[in-house]
Design an enzyme around this catalytic site. Structure first.
Site, PDB file in Angstrom:
ATOM      1  NE  ARG A  96      -3.753  -1.872  -0.208  1.00 59.79           N
ATOM      2  CZ  ARG A  96      -3.923  -2.764  -1.426  1.00 59.79           C
ATOM      3  NH1 ARG A  96      -3.202  -2.336  -2.520  1.00 59.79           N
ATOM      4  NH2 ARG A  96      -4.771  -3.686  -1.529  1.00 59.79           N
ATOM      5  CD  GLU A  99      -2.810   0.995  -3.954  1.00 59.30           C
ATOM      6  OE1 GLU A  99      -3.941   0.602  -4.897  1.00 59.30           O
ATOM      7  OE2 GLU A  99      -2.990   0.990  -2.712  1.00 59.30           O
ATOM      8  CB  SER A 122      18.024  14.232   3.966  1.00 59.73           C
ATOM      9  OG  SER A 122      18.747  13.357   4.730  1.00 59.73           O
TER      10      SER A 122
END
Length: 156
Positions: A96, A99, A122
């Site tokens: 997820r 995604e 960073s």
């Protein structure tokens, strides 16, 4: 003296041992972080093999988890980072996040560059926080804060 690992093998073995001890002792990541004196996100990442712990933190975590002196030393080494050896994660929770980056990655890039210019956020000078909050529509929501220092690209 600072030492570095050059394969994932030692840290992966220690991670398995530490997680087993965490489960056996019924400890939370927060309890382990409290022993380390560091944030829960950093400590969890370190125990899972992604960061070195400072000496005192490594010794405290090792003591809490009943790990030996050699394990405490390995906790202090700079690891070979990267917790997802496959390009696309198969674990549903990790997928997820992948995604989300697939859907919002270009949006994040566009907004960061528009607001900051050419550069990066960073992951070294970085803070991570995860909180559970009530959803006004019922259930719960996850609030995840990624807080990284902006590093501008410098022409040379």
């Amino acid at each position: 003296m600072t030492q570095a690992q050059f394969t994932r093998t030692a840290r992966e073995a220690l991670t398995a041992k530490a997680v087993d001890a965490k489960i056996r002792k019924d400890l939370s990541w927060q309890q382990i972080a409290d022993a380390s004196g560091l944030s829960v996100a950093f400590t969890t990442a370190a125990v899972l093999g992604q960061h070195p712990l400072p000496e005192e933190s490594a010794k405290a975590v090792a003591a809490l988890l009943d790990l030996d002196e050699d394990d405490a030393r390995v906790l202090q080494t700079i690891p070979v980072r990267g917790s997802m050896p496959d390009r696309i994660p198969t674990d549903p929770t990790m997928y997820r996040f992948y995604e989300m980056l697939q859907v919002y990655g270009t949006t994040l890039k566009a907004l960061v560059h528009e607001q900051f210019g050419d550069g990066i956020i960073s992951a070294i000078n970085f803070r991570l926080d995860v909180k559970k909050v009530a959803d006004p529509d019922g259930g719960e929501r996850a609030v995840i804060t990624l807080d990284g220092k902006y590093l501008p690209t410098k022409p040379f």
